[in-house]
Every structure is written in structure tokens, then in C-alpha cells.
Design a protein around this motif. Structure first.
Motif, PDB file in Angstrom:
ATOM      1  N   TYR B  18       0.819  -1.224   0.000  1.00 55.49           N
ATOM      2  CA  TYR B  18       0.000   0.000   0.000  1.00 55.49           C
ATOM      3  C   TYR B  18       0.848   1.268   0.000  1.00 55.49           C
ATOM      4  CZ  TYR B  18      -3.653  -3.358   1.095  1.00 55.49           C
ATOM      5  OH  TYR B  18      -4.500  -4.428   1.047  1.00 55.49           O
ATOM      6  N   CYS B  19       0.277   2.338  -0.578  1.00 60.60           N
ATOM      7  CA  CYS B  19       0.981   3.622  -0.664  1.00 60.60           C
ATOM      8  C   CYS B  19       1.111   4.224   0.743  1.00 60.60           C
ATOM      9  CB  CYS B  19       0.189   4.633  -1.501  1.00 60.60           C
ATOM     10  SG  CYS B  19      -0.306   4.058  -3.110  1.00 60.60           S
ATOM     11  N   CYS B  22      -2.010   5.343   3.134  1.00 66.03           N
ATOM     12  CA  CYS B  22      -3.225   4.628   2.723  1.00 66.03           C
ATOM     13  C   CYS B  22      -3.889   3.989   3.934  1.00 66.03           C
ATOM     14  CB  CYS B  22      -2.862   3.539   1.708  1.00 66.03           C
ATOM     15  SG  CYS B  22      -4.271   2.499   1.271  1.00 66.03           S
ATOM     16  N   HIS B  24      -5.788   1.270   3.994  1.00 66.77           N
ATOM     17  CA  HIS B  24      -5.938  -0.193   3.953  1.00 66.77           C
ATOM     18  C   HIS B  24      -5.055  -0.898   4.992  1.00 66.77           C
ATOM     19  CE1 HIS B  24      -8.707  -0.999   0.730  1.00 66.77           C
ATOM     20  NE2 HIS B  24      -8.026  -0.312  -0.173  1.00 66.77           N
ATOM     21  N   CYS B  52      -7.440  -2.291  -4.586  1.00 68.34           N
ATOM     22  CA  CYS B  52      -6.085  -2.192  -4.034  1.00 68.34           C
ATOM     23  C   CYS B  52      -5.803  -3.275  -3.003  1.00 68.34           C
ATOM     24  CB  CYS B  52      -5.870  -0.813  -3.424  1.00 68.34           C
ATOM     25  SG  CYS B  52      -5.408   0.375  -4.693  1.00 68.34           S
ATOM     26  N   ASN B 122     -13.023   4.964   0.417  1.00 62.56           N
ATOM     27  CA  ASN B 122     -12.029   6.013   0.167  1.00 62.56           C
ATOM     28  C   ASN B 122     -12.472   6.928  -0.977  1.00 62.56           C
ATOM     29  OD1 ASN B 122     -11.542   4.446  -2.071  1.00 62.56           O
ATOM     30  ND2 ASN B 122      -9.525   3.716  -1.407  1.00 62.56           N
ATOM     31  N   CYS B 213      -6.997   7.766   0.333  1.00 63.70           N
ATOM     32  CA  CYS B 213      -6.251   7.367  -0.858  1.00 63.70           C
ATOM     33  C   CYS B 213      -5.445   8.577  -1.319  1.00 63.70           C
ATOM     34  CB  CYS B 213      -7.194   6.887  -1.957  1.00 63.70           C
ATOM     35  SG  CYS B 213      -6.338   6.395  -3.459  1.00 63.70           S
ATOM     36  N   PRO B 214      -4.412   8.941  -0.542  1.00 67.17           N
ATOM     37  CA  PRO B 214      -3.666  10.154  -0.883  1.00 67.17           C
ATOM     38  C   PRO B 214      -3.150  10.119  -2.323  1.00 67.17           C
ATOM     39  CG  PRO B 214      -2.776   9.124   1.119  1.00 67.17           C
ATOM     40  CD  PRO B 214      -3.871   8.230   0.610  1.00 67.17           C
ATOM     41  N   THR B 215      -2.787   8.959  -2.809  1.00 64.80           N
ATOM     42  CA  THR B 215      -2.223   8.849  -4.154  1.00 64.80           C
ATOM     43  C   THR B 215      -3.201   9.362  -5.205  1.00 64.80           C
ATOM     44  OG1 THR B 215      -0.968   6.943  -3.437  1.00 64.80           O
ATOM     45  CG2 THR B 215      -1.225   7.225  -5.817  1.00 64.80           C
ATOM     46  N   ASN B 216      -4.405   8.831  -5.191  1.00 64.36           N
ATOM     47  CA  ASN B 216      -5.360   9.219  -6.230  1.00 64.36           C
ATOM     48  C   ASN B 216      -6.119  10.506  -5.900  1.00 64.36           C
ATOM     49  OD1 ASN B 216      -5.119   7.249  -8.406  1.00 64.36           O
ATOM     50  ND2 ASN B 216      -5.629   5.785  -6.809  1.00 64.36           N
TER      51      ASN B 216
END
Ligand SMILES: Cc1ncc(C[n+]2csc(CCOP(=O)(O)OP(=O)(O)O)c2C)c(N)n1
Ligand code: SF4
Lengths: 417, 251
Positions: B18-19, B22, B24, B52, B122, B213-216
């Protein structure tokens, strides 16, 4: 065992599954297979099993995916559009190497089509049906007795090879009543052994995973190669078919399921008139009895395929025969042929054979074959024999020398293609 | 030296993919701790989704099955009805549970399947690269609504707990969050309760966890946590929606 019971095909299939040890059923209503979930809804609780009317075919097959992963014998059934919806789940089960049994009581199509009997789902059934490289074992009964006895066979094959196995039937087989005799010992699921992959209470052992993915490209290919080997083994070992009156036949009808019953009646009419007509009935549609048909084509130069679809089944017959003989087709893609109709077709083809006599003579002389086979004469078929192939050795397929001579001769004569 | 904290036995000792930031990973740990504390790890079967958390089958140290996108509740149903002695949970994202798998979610709740669902909201599709989810907020940007979710084009967000509340079979519904330590502790309690309900044979339990979901979302982990508190929580209020202790369920 031993006792004959008058049953509807669908009910015989459900009862056969229960006797074979099935303890889980999930399905969604669709005609003409509704008797199966209806029967299971009271029969399974009686033997301590679970029945669920799912909210959709998609949910039903995924319940099976979960149940099959626990090692329990599980079953679902549906009809054409419902099977289409189940294909994703069937593919997942194939990818996760899970055994289960399902039945497609086929109706007319495409789309909503109608609820009349049809064989229009042939390709979908024998080519895997869902996404990805996989196969399902396909058994095609032609009587209520077989509807009752094939579920056991399906469970055994499914578990032996850890893959889905199915019965391909149609509305006629599902709805008609005939005596059935369950010819196997009733299975008590409690006496069955742990398989080593099933999910459940771990107590002491390590965790187990059931999955269909492998995101590492090469690893997935390795698994697919292993699965391919398994499929080849099944093709070599598990072929089932039946022959009738083929010993002296000039013309052999090839048909499965309901069509084979109609063809059988037409064959009798023909024999009564002195026409030498036989019947070849594949029982396993995958694995397909290709070798057996090819062997027959060494002797018999004319085949007539009768199918209730638009020439799907004939493709497998032609692949098997590989140009060694003429394969004619009588297709009824949205109807059920009458035996008189098939007989009329037999007469037509028979006339053609007689007219093309010299070709037959030429073909009877030794010639190069596209499928190499032992030179010895093929065994005469018994009057009615449910034949299990005796683990035939894989034969090399040589395609370098096709029957050029014969094809040319046929062209000259016209009429043959 | 005294060991004050260690990896729960419910998790396999391996690196997760996981990023950073995240949610998860946090929820995985809470599920694992709950299994440990309730002593159910060796009879638990988990269903991993497509999303994910597809590798949840590797991370949880119990029997696991990986299912098709959205079908977790149906798979869990098949397992539970076949082996009622097992504790079965399905772990799902919002695309998985509230979009493609909405039918399975509603009907497993209506049947009151004795299973536990861990639902990670998320507000976006993580795995496929940030497309709009049924839970994406109005005005929130996603790769399939680059100008922000417009209700005229994309409709309104789905509040899953509120949607399931009228169902009599939904025995326990709670929404929590993991954006700070206090809420992580609350989430743990809710997850444990959702498992306890199953042990007690009470029926369908679901915990919806507001996650990150900081990435997306195109944010730092810290801003991600802030987004949950400031933007998500007003739309998705935390609390118990149904509970077996309450007459009639809904609160
Ligand atoms: C039948 C099917 N449709 C679409 C996909 C592609 N897909 C994979 S993950 C995903 C979205 C997952 O989003 P979510 O459930 O919210 O989980 P997250 O990744 O955000 O944790 C989609 C659409 C798929 N694998 N299968
Ligand atoms: S993409 Fe989003 S949901 Fe997926 S691991 Fe990264 S942060 Fe988590």
C-alpha cells in the motif's frame, strides 16, 4: 440402487446430485430448469445441506465459488442467458482449480430467444465459455436415466481433475418423464476425506489460499501450461460415446442429446427400409471423441450430423474427421426435428452416396490419411454399447499428405464437398 | 526490555504494497488484532476483493479466497452456509461493494447472512487509477470526472450505511474513520463487535470505514487525513446505524 423411479429429467438430475453427495445448491429461477431449484429447496435441508435462492445468477455462481472452496460438493443450474451470466464465475473456479457441478438446460437463443429446447449453447459449453484459456468437462445425456446418473459422474470427474464439470441438456430432457435407476452407491459426504486445499477450520495447519490470479506474467503461463497438460490427459482418458449399427453402415449419423434420440428413431426407419445407417453419439462433448470418429471415417465415408443449432456441433465432427469422409449437416437452429424429417434427409444423403458410388470405391482402396491410425480393422461395435475408451495412446497427427486424390475425384463428380 | 507492541498473529510477516498514508494497511491490522483477541484466527476464512486490497489474501494469516470484483458477500455466503463453524469476513472497497457488487451487498444484508463485512470507503477507485466511485463527493475530482463530480452528469454519492439501514436483516451497521488515533481505536472496537456478532450468530454486520487514498486524491498523507475529517465526515456521518442491542435496529 436397482429400483426404477418415474421422474422428470430435471428432478432426476437434482436427486442424482443429492445422492452423489451434493450438499450445497444456489441458483436463480429460469425456465426450463425451475424444477431443479424447487426440488433442491426441500431435498437439501432433508439431508442437512444448504439451498439458497440467490438474487441473480452472478451471485449464485459466486456462492458456488465460496462453497466449492470449502470442499463441499456443490451444484448450480440454469438455462442459456443465466449460464452466460455465470461464465465469469465459472472462469474464476477454473482459474482457482475448484471442482463443482453445474447444468445448462438449454433454451432457444440468442438473447431471450424462447424456452423451446435447443442445442445453441454448444460452442459456449465446449470451448470454456468464459474469459481465459480454460475448459469444462461437458456431459450430454439423452435420457432421464442419464440425467439422474451423470451428476455423480460430473462430481467424480470434477474432483479428479479439480475443475468444473457440466451437464448440457435441454428443455425436453428436463421436462420429460421416464424411469430412472440410480446406478451408484449413495455418497455420504461425512465419509469423504480432506483434500488438502479446502478452506475451513485450520487448527494447527498453515493458512490456505484460493485464488485465480498470478500477476507475475511467467508464473501465470507456467500454471496455464500445467492446466493444459491436465486437459490433454482428460482428452486421452475420459472420452465417452455410444455407437449403434455402425458395423456395416454406409452412412453414420452423428448426434448428441435430444437430437440423438430423434436420429435413433430415424435410423430405425432407415434400417426397416434396408438402408445401412448407423448412429454415433458423443456422450462427452468435451473431451470430444475425435479419435473415435476419425477411426470410424477409415471405414465409413459418409456422415450426417443432426443438430438443433446452426452448425456448431458439425465443426467438431469435421475437425475430427479431417477430410477423410463427407460430413453432411441437417441443422434445425430453432426447432426440434421430427424423426420423419431426419429420415427424409437420410434418404437424400443415401441417394447421393449411391450415385457417387465410384468415389466410394476409390476411397476404399488404401490411401494416405491425414490422421494416422493403426492399420488393423476397427472393432465391430456392439448393438448398444456405452463405450468407455480404453485410455488410447496419443497418436501423432500427420497433416502433410491430405486426400488430394479423393477431393479431386469428388469435385469431378460434383455433389460432394 | 518489555515488548509493548508486536505484529498481530493475524497478519503474515511481510511488506504490504500500500501507498504511504493509505488506510488499507491500518484496517488490515485492526482486523488481524480483532481475530487474535477473539481467538478466531484458526477458524476464520476471509474474502479478498478486486481493488487495491486484492493481496489481502497474502496479508491475513488465515484461510483466504480471492473473489471477482464485487462478489465478496456472495462468496462469503457460500462459505458460511457450507461451513457454519467458520468465521467469514469479506473485505471490500467502495467500487467493489457499492458499485458492481451493490446487489450482493443488499441481498446478503436482507438475508441477514451471518457474515462480517469490512467496507473501505475512500471515495475513489484506487487500483484502476483514480476513477470516480459511487462514493466520490460532489465536486471531487477523479480521472473520469476531471472537472469534479457533477450531479447532473454523474449523479449523487451513495451513503451505504443509510441505504442498508431500513433492511431488517442488517443487524449491525456502523460507520467509523481512521483519520486519527482516536478514530482508529473506535474503528477497532466496531470491527471486533462485527466479528463478535457473527460468533454469537446474530446475523449481518458491516463496518464502513472512511479511509484515505492520498495517491489518487493527489494529496500528502497529512492532507488526506484532513480531507476525511473536513470533507468526507460531513457527508458520511460517523455512528451506529443499526445494532442488535437496539430495538428495531436503527438509531
Ligand atoms: C468485472 C471487473 N470489472 C472491472 C475490474 C477492474 N477494477 C479493478 S479494481 C477496480 C476498482 C476498485 O476500487 P475500490 O473497490 O474502490 O477499491 P480500492 O482500489 O479503491 O481500494 C476496478 C474497476 C475488474 N477487475 N473486474
Ligand atoms: S492507490 Fe489509494 S487505495 Fe490504493 S494503495 Fe494507494 S493509497 Fe491505498
Amino acid at each position: 440402487m436397482g429400483e426404477k423411479i418415474l421422474m422428470k429429467g430435471n428432478e432426476a438430475m437434482a436427486e442424482g446430485a443429492v445422492r452423489a453427495g451434493c450438499r450445497f445448491f444456489s441458483g436463480y429461477p429460469i425456465t426450463p430448469q425451475n424444477e431443479v431449484p424447487e426440488y433442491m429447496s426441500w431435498r437439501l435441508p432433508e439431508v442437512g445441506g444448504a439451498f439458497i435462492q440467490a438474487e441473480s445468477e452472478v451471485a449464485a455462481i459466486n456462492m458456488i465459488y465460496g462453497a466449492a472452496a470449502t470442499g463441499i460438493r456443490s451444484m448450480t443450474s440454469s438455462s442459456s442467458p443465466g449460464i452466460s451470466l455465470k461464465q465469469e464465475g465459472i472462469s474464476y473456479c477454473a482459474g482457482a482449480d475448484l471442482p463443482f457441478f453445474f447444468a445448462n438446460v438449454v433454451r432457444g437463443g440468442p438473447g431471450l430467444g424462447n424456452i423451446a429446447a435447443s442445442q445453441g449453447d454448444y460452442h459456449q459449453s465446449v470451448r470454456g465459455g468464459g474469459h481465459g484459456d480454460y475448459r469444462t468437462i461437458v456431459l450430454a445425456p439423452n435420457s432421464v436415466d442419464e440425467m439422474g446418473n451423470f451428476p455423480m459422474k460430473c462430481f467424480e470427474l470434477a474432483e479428479k481433475y479439480r475443475m468444473p464439470a457440466m451437464i448440457l441438456a435441454d428443455g425436453i430432457l428436463g421436462q420429460m418423464m421416464e424411469p430412472v435407476e440410480f446406478k451408484f452407491e449413495t455418497v455420504d459426504p461425512k465419509s469423504r476425506k480432506e483434500k488438502g486445499w479446502e478452506l475451513g477450520v485450520a487448527s494447527g495447519r498453515g493458512k490456505r489460499i484460493v485464488k485465480s490470479y498470478d500477476l507475475r506474467e511467467n508464473e501465470l503461463e507456467k500454471i496455464n501450461f500445467i492446466r493444459m497438460k491436465k486437459y490433454q490427459e482428460i482428452e486421452a482418458r475420459e472420452v465417452l460415446y455410444e455407437t449403434r449399427n455402425c458395423q456395416d453402415a454406409d452412412l453414420v449419423i452423428v448426434a448428441y442429446g435430444t437430437s440423438s434420440r430423434i436420429a435413433s428413431a430415424a435410423m430405425k426407419m432407415a434400417r426397416d427400409k434396408g438402408l445401412k445407417v448407423g448412429l454415433f453419439r458423443p456422450i462427452t462433448l468435451w473431451p470430444f471423441p475425435s479419435r473415435e470418429l476419425a477411426k470410424m471415417a477409415e471405414k465409413v465415408k459418409n456422415f450426417l450430423v443432426v443438430e438443433m443449432s446452426m452448425g456448431q456441433f458439425v465443426q467438431d465432427v469435421r475437425l475430427a474427421i479431417n477430410g477423410q469422409a463427407v460430413v453432411d449437416l441437417y441443422a434445425r437452429p430453432a426447432g426440434i426435428p421430427a424423426s420423419e424429417e431426419v429420415f427424409a434427409e437420410i434418404e437424400k444423403v443415401y441417394k447421393k452416396i449411391k450415385k457417387a458410388g465410384p468415389v466410394k470405391k476409390a476411397a476404399a482402396t488404401p490411401r494416405p490419411r491425414s490422421v494416422q491410425a493403426p492399420v488393423k480393422k476397427s472393432k465391430p461395435a456392439a448393438k448398444k454399447t456405452a463405450t468407455k475408451s480404453k485410455t488410447p495412446k496419443a497418436r501423432p497427427v500427420k497433416r502433410s499428405t491430405p486426400n488430394v486424390k479423393r477431393v479431386k475425384a469428388a469435385k469431378k463428380k460434383g455433389g460432394r464437398k | 526490555m518489555e515488548l509493548l507492541n508486536k505484529k498481530p498473529a493475524g497478519l503474515v510477516d511481510m511488506k504490504m504494497h500500500y501507498c504511504p498514508g493509505c488506510g488499507h494497511g491500518i484496517v488490515h491490522r485492526l482486523v488481524a488484532e480483532s481475530m487474535d483477541e477473539l481467538g478466531i484466527r484458526e477458524r476464520t476464512v476471509g474474502v479478498a476483493p478486486v481493488g487495491c486490497s486484492v493481496f489481502a489474501d497474502s496479508y491475513f494469516n488465515c484461510d483466504m479466497i480471492q473473489g471477482p470484483h464485487g462478489r465478496g458477500p456472495a462468496i462469503a455466503t457460500g462459505i458460511k452456509r457450507s461451513k457454519p463453524e467458520c468465521i467469514v469476513f469479506s473485505y471490500q472497497g467502495d467500487g467493489d461493494l457499492a458499485s458492481i457488487g451493490m446487489g450482493e451487498t443488499i441481498h446478503s444484508a436482507a438475508r441477514s447472512e451471518n457474515i462480517t463485512i469490512i467496507f473501505i470507503n475512500n471515495a475513489i477507485y484506487g487500483m484502476t487509477g483514480g476513477q470516480m466511485a459511487p462514493t466520490t463527493l460532489v465536486g471531487q475530482k477523479a480521472s473520469t470526472c476531471p472537472a469534479g463530480r457533477d450531479t447532473k452528469v454523474n449523479g449523487f454519492p451513495i451513503k451505504v450505511c443509510e441505504l442498508l439501514t431500513p433492511l431488517e436483516g442488517a443487524i449491525y451497521l456502523e460507520r467509523t474513520s481512521i483519520h486519527n488515533a482516536q478514530h482508529v481505536i473506535k474503528t477497532k472496537k466496531a470491527i471486533k463487535k462485527a466479528f463478535q456478532n457473527q460468533i454469537d450468530g446474530k446475523g449481518f454486520s458491516m463496518v464502513e470505514v472512511l479511509s484515505t487514498c492520498p495517491t489518487n486524491w493527489g494529496m500528502t498523507p497529512l492532507d488526506g487525513a484532513k480531507f476525511v475529517a473536513e470533507k468526507m465526515m460531513p457527508l458520511y456521518p460517523l455512528g451506529v446505524f443499526r445494532s442488535p442491542e437496539k430495538e428495531g435496529g436503527a438509531n
